[in-house]
Enzyme design. Structure first.
Site, PDB file in Angstrom:
ATOM      1  N   SER A 167       0.808  -1.223   0.000  1.00 19.85           N
ATOM      2  CA  SER A 167       0.000   0.000   0.000  1.00 19.85           C
ATOM      3  C   SER A 167       0.840   1.271   0.000  1.00 19.85           C
ATOM      4  CB  SER A 167      -0.940   0.017   1.209  1.00 19.85           C
ATOM      5  OG  SER A 167      -0.234   0.291   2.398  1.00 19.85           O
ATOM      6  N   LYS A 205       1.326   4.053   7.479  1.00 14.74           N
ATOM      7  CA  LYS A 205       0.555   4.916   6.580  1.00 14.74           C
ATOM      8  C   LYS A 205       1.018   6.366   6.711  1.00 14.74           C
ATOM      9  CE  LYS A 205      -2.394   1.885   4.872  1.00 14.74           C
ATOM     10  NZ  LYS A 205      -1.614   0.733   5.307  1.00 14.74           N
TER      11      LYS A 205
END
Length: 246
Positions: A167, A205
Site C-alpha cells: 500500500s 501509513k
C-alpha cells in the site's frame, strides 16, 4: 619547419595552381598524397594555414590561396626532400610524475587504514513486521538487530520493522523493506507513521488530519484512506530511514 606530408601537399597545390590556375580538389589532394580520407587533408591544410603558408577564402569553391613558400621549395625538389626528411618528429606528451610524500615517510609515520572495528554503528532492534496494506497483528517482540550509521537516524530512540504489503509503493516503500522508525507519540500531517489502531492493529501509513479525525492514507490508489477518531489511533513512531536488500 614543415613535415614531409605538409611539404608534399603545399608543393602539389602550388604546381596545380601554376598549371591550371585553380587549386586541386580535396579528392585530388587525397589521391596525390595517397591518404585514405579527406580528413587528413583537412588537418594538413589547417596546419599550413596556421603556419602562414596557405589562406582559405570564405564562400568560394576550392578557395585556397598560396601565400608563401618555404625556402626549401625555392631551392628545388631535392632540397625540399632533404628539408622534409630532416623535420623533427612531433613532440609527444610525456607526463611528469611527482612522488607523493607518503612514499618517503617511515613505516610507523604513514597513516594506517581505518580498522573496521572503528565503525561506530547503532544497533537498531527489529521488532517484527508491519502492514503496508491490510493491518496485521500489533508490533511483536524484538527478533534481532540491524546496524545503522548514525547519519541515517534522527535523535532519540529507534526501532525497525519489516514491511509486508504494497500500500506504500508510491512512497518508495516495497514489500520486504526494513523501515527504521523513531519512537514518538506525535507527528505532523504528511509524515509516514506507525499507527496502532484500537490497540491491536499496527499499520504503516501517511498521516493526514481532517478536523478532529485522523486519516491514514495509503500510497497506492488500490487502497482506501481510513478515517478514524483520535481515540482509536495511537502514533507509535515516525519513519526516518529505509533499508532494502537486493
Amino acid at each position: 619547419m614543415l613535415t614531409r606530408k605538409q611539404l608534399d601537399l603545399l608543393r602539389f597545390i602550388q604546381q596545380r595552381m601554376q598549371e591550371c590556375g585553380v587549386p586541386p580538389s580535396f579528392d585530388e589532394m587525397k589521391d596525390a598524397l595517397d591518404l585514405k580520407s579527406k580528413s587528413g587533408i583537412h588537418r594538413l591544410i589547417t596546419a599550413l594555414e596556421e603556419r602562414g603558408f596557405l589562406r582559405r577564402l570564405p564562400n568560394r569553391a576550392r578557395a585556397i590561396e598560396v601565400i608563401r613558400l618555404p625556402d626549401a621549395l625555392g631551392r628545388g625538389a631535392e632540397a625540399a626532400e632533404a628539408a622534409a626528411a630532416a623535420a623533427p618528429e612531433p613532440r609527444r606528451f610525456t607526463p611528469s610524475v611527482v612522488e607523493g610524500g607518503l612514499a618517503k615517510l617511515p613505516p610507523a609515520a604513514a597513516p594506517q587504514p581505518r580498522a573496521y572495528e572503528e565503525f561506530r554503528g547503532v544497533a537498531i532492534p527489529v521488532m517484527g513486521r508491519i502492514a503496508a496494506g491490510t493491518p496485521i497483528a500489533a508490533i511483536q517482540n524484538q527478533s534481532h538487530t540491524v546496524t545503522m550509521s548514525p547519519d541515517f537516524l534522527a535523535g532519540g530512540e529507534h526501532y525497525a520493522l519489516e514491511v509486508r504489503g504494497d500500500s506504500m509503493v508510491e512512497a518508495g516503500i516495497l514489500d520486504g523493506d526494513l523501515v527504521v522508525i523513531r519512537k514518538q507519540e506525535t507527528a505532523n500531517t504528511g509524515d509516514i507513521i506507525v499507527a496502532l489502531i484500537d490497540d491491536e492493529e499496527a499499520t504503516l501509513k501517511r498521516l493526514r488530519r481532517r478536523g478532529s479525525s485522523i486519516a491514514l492514507e495509503a500510497a497506492n490508489p488500490a487502497y482506501e484512506t481510513r478515517v478514524l477518531g483520535p481515540d482509536r489511533v495511537r502514533i507509535q513512531g515516525r519513519l526516518v530511514s529505509l533499508v532494502r536488500r537486493y
